[in-house]
Scaffold this active site. Structure first.
Site, PDB file in Angstrom:
ATOM      1  N   ALA A 155       0.695  -1.139   0.086  1.00 24.76           N
ATOM      2  CA  ALA A 155      -0.037   0.016  -0.067  1.00 24.76           C
ATOM      3  C   ALA A 155       1.046   1.395   0.037  1.00 24.76           C
ATOM      4  CB  ALA A 155      -1.003  -0.135   0.922  1.00 24.76           C
ATOM      5  N   CYS A 156       0.414   2.085   0.785  1.00 23.10           N
ATOM      6  CA  CYS A 156       1.290   3.611   0.800  1.00 23.10           C
ATOM      7  C   CYS A 156       2.901   3.254   1.134  1.00 23.10           C
ATOM      8  CB  CYS A 156       0.566   4.574   1.635  1.00 23.10           C
ATOM      9  SG  CYS A 156      -1.166   5.014   1.028  1.00 23.10           S
ATOM     10  N   SER A 157       2.985   2.250   1.864  1.00 23.30           N
ATOM     11  CA  SER A 157       4.674   1.977   2.159  1.00 23.30           C
ATOM     12  C   SER A 157       5.216   1.432   0.905  1.00 23.30           C
ATOM     13  CB  SER A 157       4.612   1.401   3.354  1.00 23.30           C
ATOM     14  OG  SER A 157       4.062   2.108   4.696  1.00 23.30           O
ATOM     15  N   SER A 333      -0.320   7.947  -2.716  1.00 27.78           N
ATOM     16  CA  SER A 333       0.068   6.569  -2.165  1.00 27.78           C
ATOM     17  C   SER A 333       1.619   6.706  -1.691  1.00 27.78           C
ATOM     18  CB  SER A 333      -0.469   5.594  -2.861  1.00 27.78           C
ATOM     19  OG  SER A 333      -0.579   4.605  -2.172  1.00 27.78           O
ATOM     20  N   SER A 334       2.254   5.482  -2.320  1.00 29.78           N
ATOM     21  CA  SER A 334       3.695   5.530  -2.000  1.00 29.78           C
ATOM     22  C   SER A 334       4.699   6.345  -2.659  1.00 29.78           C
ATOM     23  CB  SER A 334       4.044   3.890  -2.361  1.00 29.78           C
ATOM     24  OG  SER A 334       4.128   3.784  -3.811  1.00 29.78           O
TER      25      SER A 334
END
Length: 374
Positions: A155-157, A333-334
């Protein structure tokens, strides 16, 4: 063991922009349309009427002023409310690969590296447009790279987790030059019909070139340390997937097949998690707050970043210490922390340190401590 270093970064920015005013006008027209169609149910108290949005509400809630998208026509059509991205023939590059390659080429140019020299590509993004073949392998072919490539999703990481994976492989010698590319088509999984989140996301692609420090041809950021952590939570979720057609009713237009979050719980739970993660990472590496010249944080919400900046530094960040780009790009996001790094790192001088951090669904959090050299 080899010392990994970031020697290049690149950003692909779509040409189309949606301002808050444009977005609000489209959403409010959609809300009026929906309220008219459901007038009887609203009057009977069976459903709630949709409230109007406003530019003031969006800025106060997030700090976002505009966002870049691959297509604005569908998003701003009250009868559609999602981007139109035409299907491409299988022999043509995919959308993610095309935007990712543009970012990769910018990173390669900065590092003075040819695509053929790259032997590892990680496509690290929150959503992939297909299950297989991997977007990373397609990017590998388009760049003429060798070695191996694979997709990953945290996900965002995703970008910071990808940096750790690539840095570890370079340290161990299983790769020499790596690209971590994050093509984020967030407009496709955002629910633009939901007032609570219709303003959050934008589209972009970023790329980071990582290689052995000894191979660097110019200024670089040595990767001193990385740290990643996960903790399961349903507070940010998307239920779409290939099992959808196996369940009755799941092929219909369902709210849970797009981005969903419990914003209040996320805010309450993620902020202490991320702040403690960074504090522990810095303590392990013997890095004091006074040692940091720059914080490149995940670009989800200005209030969240301001809070984390104060916790990490023990004071309000000075102008430029904790750069925000979400006012222009929204949440990507990421890719968000990497945009901030790419746009706000060239002014740093030899020996200065900074920290890249991203966090999001999972929960997940990744941090990277870097030091400018050359």
């Amino acid at each position: 063991m080899h010392q990994p270093a970031i020697t290049g970064s690149g950003v692909f920015t779509p040409s189309e922009v949606i301002t808050n005013d444009e977005l609000v006008a489209a959403f409010n027209a959609h809300a009026d349309r929906w309220n008219a169609e459901n007038a009887e149910a609203i009057a009977a108290g069976e459903v709630e009427a949709k409230q109007h949005s406003s530019s003031e509400f969006i800025v106060a809630a997030s700090g976002i002023e505009r966002r870049y998208v691959l297509d604005k026509t569908g998003v701003l059509d009250p009868a559609v409310m999602h981007p139109w991205l035409p299907e491409r023939p299988t022999e043509d590059p995919s959308v993610m690969a095309e935007m990712g390659v543009t970012a990769c080429r910018a990173a390669l140019e900065m590092g003075g590296v040819d695509g053929a020299e790259v032997d590892l590509i990680l496509c690290a993004a929150s959503n992939h447009e297909r299950a297989y073949p991997a977007i990373a392998v397609e990017i590998q072919q388009l760049l003429g790279a060798g070695g191996f490539a694979f997709d990953m999703n945290v996900a965002c990481s995703s970008a910071t987790f990808g940096i750790q994976a690539a840095a570890d492989m370079i340290r161990a010698g299983s790769a020499r030059k790596a690209l971590v590319v994050s093509p984020e088509i967030c407009s496709a999984h955002l629910e633009w019909r939901d007032r609570d989140c219709h303003f959050i996301f934008g589209d972009v692609a970023t790329a980071i070139l990582i290689e052995r420090d000894g191979d660097a041809q110019g200024p670089r950021f040595t990767i001193r340390s990385t740290r990643c952590a996960t903790q399961f939570s349903n507070n940010i979720r998307n239920n779409n997937g290939f099992l959808r057609r196996t369940r009755k009713g799941h092929m219909e237009d369902r709210r849970d097949m797009q981005f969903m979050q419990n914003g209040r719980k996320v805010f309450k739970e993620v902020l202490p998690l991320v702040s403690q993660h960074i504090a522990d990472h810095m303590a392990e590496e013997g890095v004091a707050a006074s040692d940091l010249t720059r914080l490149w944080l995940h670009q989800a919400n200005k209030t969240m970043n301001d809070y984390i900046g104060r916790k990490v530094l023990g004071r309000d960040p000075e102008p430029g210490e904790q750069p925000n780009i979400l006012q222009d790009y929204a949440n990507t996001s990421s890719a968000g922390s990497i945009i901030a790094f790419a746009q706000h790192s060239a002014d740093m001088t030899n020996g200065q340190m900074g920290l890249i951090c991203s966090f999001g669904a999972g929960y997940s959090v990744g941090s990277v401590i870097v030091e400018r050299r050359g």
